[in-house]
Design a protein around this motif. Structure first.
Motif, PDB file in Angstrom:
ATOM      1  N   ARG A 160       0.842  -1.204   0.000  1.00 31.51           N
ATOM      2  CA  ARG A 160       0.000   0.000   0.000  1.00 31.51           C
ATOM      3  C   ARG A 160       0.875   1.252   0.000  1.00 31.51           C
ATOM      4  O   ARG A 160       2.031   1.211   0.411  1.00 31.51           O
ATOM      5  N   ASP A 161       0.308   2.353  -0.448  1.00 28.05           N
ATOM      6  CA  ASP A 161       1.066   3.606  -0.493  1.00 28.05           C
ATOM      7  C   ASP A 161       1.578   4.008   0.881  1.00 28.05           C
ATOM      8  O   ASP A 161       2.696   4.503   1.012  1.00 28.05           O
ATOM      9  N   VAL A 162       0.774   3.803   1.925  1.00 29.94           N
ATOM     10  CA  VAL A 162       1.186   4.219   3.263  1.00 29.94           C
ATOM     11  C   VAL A 162       2.396   3.413   3.730  1.00 29.94           C
ATOM     12  O   VAL A 162       3.195   3.881   4.550  1.00 29.94           O
ATOM     13  N   GLU A 163       2.572   2.206   3.190  1.00 24.36           N
ATOM     14  CA  GLU A 163       3.713   1.376   3.560  1.00 24.36           C
ATOM     15  C   GLU A 163       4.978   1.754   2.794  1.00 24.36           C
ATOM     16  O   GLU A 163       6.064   1.294   3.128  1.00 24.36           O
ATOM     17  N   MET A 164       4.831   2.605   1.777  1.00 25.44           N
ATOM     18  CA  MET A 164       5.981   3.125   1.037  1.00 25.44           C
ATOM     19  C   MET A 164       6.063   4.649   1.161  1.00 25.44           C
ATOM     20  O   MET A 164       6.795   5.304   0.420  1.00 25.44           O
ATOM     21  N   ALA A 165       5.315   5.208   2.096  1.00 27.56           N
ATOM     22  CA  ALA A 165       5.123   6.660   2.147  1.00 27.56           C
ATOM     23  C   ALA A 165       6.429   7.421   2.317  1.00 27.56           C
ATOM     24  O   ALA A 165       6.632   8.469   1.685  1.00 27.56           O
ATOM     25  N   ASP A 166       7.326   6.927   3.152  1.00 21.71           N
ATOM     26  CA  ASP A 166       8.554   7.700   3.399  1.00 21.71           C
ATOM     27  C   ASP A 166       9.445   7.732   2.166  1.00 21.71           C
ATOM     28  O   ASP A 166      10.026   8.769   1.828  1.00 21.71           O
ATOM     29  N   TYR A 167       9.549   6.609   1.467  1.00 20.89           N
ATOM     30  CA  TYR A 167      10.329   6.587   0.225  1.00 20.89           C
ATOM     31  C   TYR A 167       9.725   7.526  -0.807  1.00 20.89           C
ATOM     32  O   TYR A 167      10.430   8.322  -1.437  1.00 20.89           O
ATOM     33  N   ARG A 212       3.145   3.847  12.969  1.00 20.79           N
ATOM     34  CA  ARG A 212       2.836   4.066  14.390  1.00 20.79           C
ATOM     35  C   ARG A 212       1.538   4.858  14.452  1.00 20.79           C
ATOM     36  O   ARG A 212       1.455   5.977  13.954  1.00 20.79           O
ATOM     37  N   ASN A 213       0.522   4.240  15.032  1.00 18.13           N
ATOM     38  CA  ASN A 213      -0.812   4.848  15.076  1.00 18.13           C
ATOM     39  C   ASN A 213      -1.305   5.197  13.666  1.00 18.13           C
ATOM     40  O   ASN A 213      -1.949   6.236  13.448  1.00 18.13           O
ATOM     41  N   GLY A 217      13.648   2.502   7.144  1.00 18.07           N
ATOM     42  CA  GLY A 217      14.910   2.071   7.733  1.00 18.07           C
ATOM     43  C   GLY A 217      14.915   2.131   9.245  1.00 18.07           C
ATOM     44  O   GLY A 217      15.828   1.601   9.879  1.00 18.07           O
ATOM     45  N   TYR A 218      13.893   2.772   9.832  1.00 18.90           N
ATOM     46  CA  TYR A 218      13.811   2.856  11.293  1.00 18.90           C
ATOM     47  C   TYR A 218      12.965   1.712  11.819  1.00 18.90           C
ATOM     48  O   TYR A 218      11.862   1.457  11.336  1.00 18.90           O
ATOM     49  N   ASP A 219      13.493   1.003  12.819  1.00  9.41           N
ATOM     50  CA  ASP A 219      12.762  -0.086  13.467  1.00  9.41           C
ATOM     51  C   ASP A 219      12.291   0.408  14.828  1.00  9.41           C
ATOM     52  O   ASP A 219      13.101   0.623  15.736  1.00  9.41           O
ATOM     53  N   LYS A 220      10.996   0.589  14.968  1.00  7.23           N
ATOM     54  CA  LYS A 220      10.455   1.149  16.215  1.00  7.23           C
ATOM     55  C   LYS A 220      10.599   0.197  17.397  1.00  7.23           C
ATOM     56  O   LYS A 220      10.559   0.630  18.551  1.00  7.23           O
TER      57      LYS A 220
END
Length: 554
Positions: A199-206, A464-465, A472-475
């Motif tokens: 989904r777009d939200v799962e690639m949003a940062d890229y 997150r929420n 690249g960040y693992d919460k």
């Protein structure tokens, strides 16, 4: 006396003339062995595009640790090189924490802008203290501002390596910022949909990151069934496509449309999961789940380009961690544990894409087999020497955490995980029956490139929420990996016509002083630096006095 006045007058006139000439005949000479103060031609080209002031604020002024003083010096010298090519480029040194009363408010404001500080431990004269430093620059042009990180951290880097890494990427970092500010016509990237991709939200940062460089759209391959020519024509309006973790098989018609897009010059990034396995499946299954091969009907497409993604899982002793909860309720504890199916991949620094990047995290990756053909294939990322493959179908269980790995079995390492394919692309349907008719279809096309990555989750950011976090960040472990930088570099490399990305290949070496030797020989060098000039002055004064007495007594 007249001779003395005449000599003084000649000297003054010479200085004035030299200063006047210097204004009109400015020259710089780079005498360093690695030519680190000589700008690359692509950097010069992008710097010369500005016809109005570019103001750069360097947030490294004030009382900063010695290693950052060196970084400040190198940054200033680099910007002076840029300014020598374009007088519109100017810089200021700024101490963001100069006002001690507003220090906390300033820190919060800078962090709100995305400028994260570096927490530096300083040891001096036996005293240890922590200082916050903001190793950033802000490049301002008209009403636009681009943030430039000056500090380049890499996992396990020493102080000297960190400084070298930081200085090495300075030219590219500023040239990249200048590029963002000077872009007038952006190239276009399409995100492929319709086959169960992320989904777009799962690639949003890229997608948010590359939006500074490129226009972004979406193409759904479902329409191929009704109007394949229209879909291909739409694809031709884009310079590159991203296929991120498809989970449903491509039809032959969809595959032919993608084939023609690439043969006719379209670049592509394929992020593929050849094995169906998710960490969520293991948690939902009470600690275990079956890993199964995933059929995407793309084997022959990749085979035609000389690669094969094997349906196996890479098991690596250079791993990243997962976090598991133990206990119940308020007694729960979250412990980071090694997960051998999440390789931590360190770059070989042998290509502009992978040079000077942080370790990349893979999740349930497969291997890419390289086949002999006419295409050039470059392995950009590979597993560690201590890795092996596990075939599927197989049960993957959290129980492996309780069993120490047998290191003797990890003897089949250096497995390709990301491969760049380059060459004159030919259609996989050349000399074959085509699944449909397309106007002006080609069997052979021009020189082109494609990147194949054997992990669809490499591009996936956590949430997150419901809001995307940085790629690249693992919460769970609070760790940062180099996934975003690798993908952004890959995108820029595939679409870079100016060669700007090649600046990343430059190597610089900055010798640092030995801190222990400095402490041991501090008094000696203080005496030499302070006492020697005084003694030399006294000797010269005594000699000059003796000379005058002897000359005028005659």
């Amino acid at each position: 006396m007249k001779k003395l006045l005449l000599s003084a007058l000649v000297a003054i006139v010479a200085v004035v003339v030299l200063n006047i000439l210097a204004r009109y005949a400015y020259a710089r000479f780079d005498l360093t062995e690695d030519k680190r103060y000589t700008l690359s031609q692509p950097a010069v080209d992008v710097a010369q595009k500005f016809d109005s002031p570019v103001i750069i604020d360097i947030l490294l002024d004030g009382n900063i640790p010695p290693e950052f003083s060196r970084l400040k010096t190198e940054t200033v010298q680099l910007l002076e090189s840029f300014a020598s090519k374009n007088a519109n480029i100017k810089y200021n040194l700024v101490d963001p924490l100069e006002d001690e009363e507003r220090a906390q408010q300033t820190i919060a404001e800078l962090q709100g802008l995305g400028l994260q500080p570096a927490n530096v431990t300083v040891e001096e004269n036996g005293k240890v203290s922590n200082e916050l430093v903001f190793p950033w620059a802000m490049v301002n042009y008209n009403d636009q501002t681009v943030k430039v990180p000056l500090l380049k951290n890499k996992l396990g880097s020493t102080s000297e390596e960190r400084i070298n890494n930081s200085v090495q990427q300075l030219e590219y970092a500023f040239a990249d910022a200048f590029t963002k500010l000077s872009i007038t016509e952006k190239k276009s990237i399409a995100v492929i949909k319709g086959n169960g991709e992320l989904r777009d939200v799962e690639m949003a940062d890229y997608l948010t990151t590359i939006r500074d460089y490129y226009n972004i759209g979406a193409i759904t391959l479902d329409s191929v069934a009704n109007n394949p020519q229209k879909v291909l024509d739409q694809l031709k309006g884009f310079d590159l496509v991203v296929i991120a973790k498809p989970t449903q098989a491509f039809t032959d018609e969809e595959k032919f449309v993608m084939d023609q897009f690439m043969v006719q010059g379209g670049k592509s990034i394929w992020l593929m999961d050849q094995v169906a396995m998710e960490m969520d499946s293991i948690y939902a299954g009470g600690g275990s789940a079956f890993a199964l091969p995933r059929e995407l009907n793309l084997k022959d497409l990749f085979f035609s380009y000389g690669i094969r993604i094997d349906p196996v899982l890479v098991n690596d002793l250079y791993f990243t961690q997962i976090v598991l909860a133990t206990g119940e309720g308020n007694d729960s504890q979250y412990n980071p544990l090694p997960w051998y199916y999440y390789p931590m991949v360190f770059s070989r620094n042998d290509h502009p894409i992978n040079t000077n990047i942080e370790a990349v995290r893979f999740q349930f990756a497969s291997t890419i087999e390289l086949l002999e053909n006419d295409y050039s294939k470059t392995v950009l990322l590979q597993s560690s020497p201590l890795s092996k493959t596990d075939g599927v179908p197989r049960q993957v269980s959290l129980d492996i955490l309780n069993t120490p790995p047998n290191k003797e079995l990890y003897n089949n390492g250096n497995l390709p995980l990301a491969v760049l394919v380059e060459g004159n692309f030919s259609s996989m349907y050349k000399n074959r029956v085509k699944p449909l008719d397309l106007r002006n279809s080609l069997d052979d096309g021009p020189a082109n490139q494609m990147l194949v990555i054997s992990d669809g989750d490499l591009i996936k950011n956590q949430l997150r929420n419901g809001r995307p976090l940085e790629l690249g960040y693992d919460k769970w472990t609070n760790s940062f990996y180099g996934n975003k930088e690798f993908l952004v570099n890959s995108t820029n490399y595939l679409l870079d016509d100016t060669g700007l990305i090649n600046i990343r290949n430059r190597k610089v070496s900055i010798p640092l002083l030995d801190v222990e030797k400095i402490a041991a020989q501090k008094t000696k060098w203080q005496l030499i630096n302070i006492g020697f000039p005084v003694v030399l002055t006294l000797i010269f004064g005594a000699f000059f006095s003796f000379y005058r007495k002897r000359k005028f007594s005659a």
